[in-house]
Design an enzyme around this catalytic site. Sequence first.
Site, PDB file in Angstrom:
ATOM      1  CG  ASP A   1      43.957  28.764   1.358  1.00 49.43           C
ATOM      2  OD1 ASP A   1      43.454  28.473   2.463  1.00 49.43           O
ATOM      3  OD2 ASP A   1      43.427  28.483   0.270  1.00 49.43           O
TER       4      ASP A   1
ATOM      5  CG  ASP B   1      39.640  19.227  -2.734  1.00 45.60           C
ATOM      6  OD1 ASP B   1      38.994  19.760  -1.807  1.00 45.60           O
ATOM      7  OD2 ASP B   1      40.863  19.387  -2.893  1.00 45.60           O
TER       8      ASP B   1
END
Length: 244
Positions: free
Chosen positions: A10, A132
């Site tokens: 990330d 998510d």
Amino acid sequence: MSFTVYPALDIRNGRVVRLLQGDYARETQYGDDVLPRAQAFADAGAQWMHLVDLDAAKAGGYTLAGTLGEIARATGLRVQTGGGVRSREDVARILDAGAARVVIGSLAVRNSEMVVGWLQEFGADRLTIALDTRQDANGIWQLPVHGWTETADATLDQLAVRYAQSGLQHLLCTDIARDGMLSGPNMALYAHLRALTPQLQVQVSGGARNLADVAAAKAAGCAGIVLGKALLEGHLHLEEALAC
């Protein structure tokens, strides 16, 4: 179905970072050595990696095209990447920059009709839908949106079925409560998704901490697992995960 381990990076402000439960205020930095880390993934035997543009995820406008191209050329890794994908042009640009597969997150919740059209245009193997989710008090898997401050009208189950019926192949699902916590993936969630949409290739994301978690994902019939913090902090060695 083959099983793929996706070592993950990330990126925020040019640095490798991890967020706790997606919270930008709870960030751990691991340095700016993005390409060497990607090369280490390839040297360990990885075929794929997962690359996230956290700056774009917040503000829109994918910023890692140069980094993506460099990784793909230098390492030979197939890169699954996303962050801030808002338009058809974004998808095309990221694919042109060298991505093997583009990850679409919040837009896949907000505008599923548009994204279904992209599945047909670009090919289902070139796109991954990332959802998510958080379980509510009634046991329903909801889809938080707008920085997880609101809840989408559709539930995880409804959207997963809708995409499965529209030709989606790759679904990456993260239990927000487990993300970055090294508490183990929520395998009950993935068993539920596998039973609900057996035609989907489900990727496990969030909470993986050891080889047992990788083995559990594989045994559950999932298509892959994304490994982030566990690799960065040495709780898990990539070579062992790949051999699992």
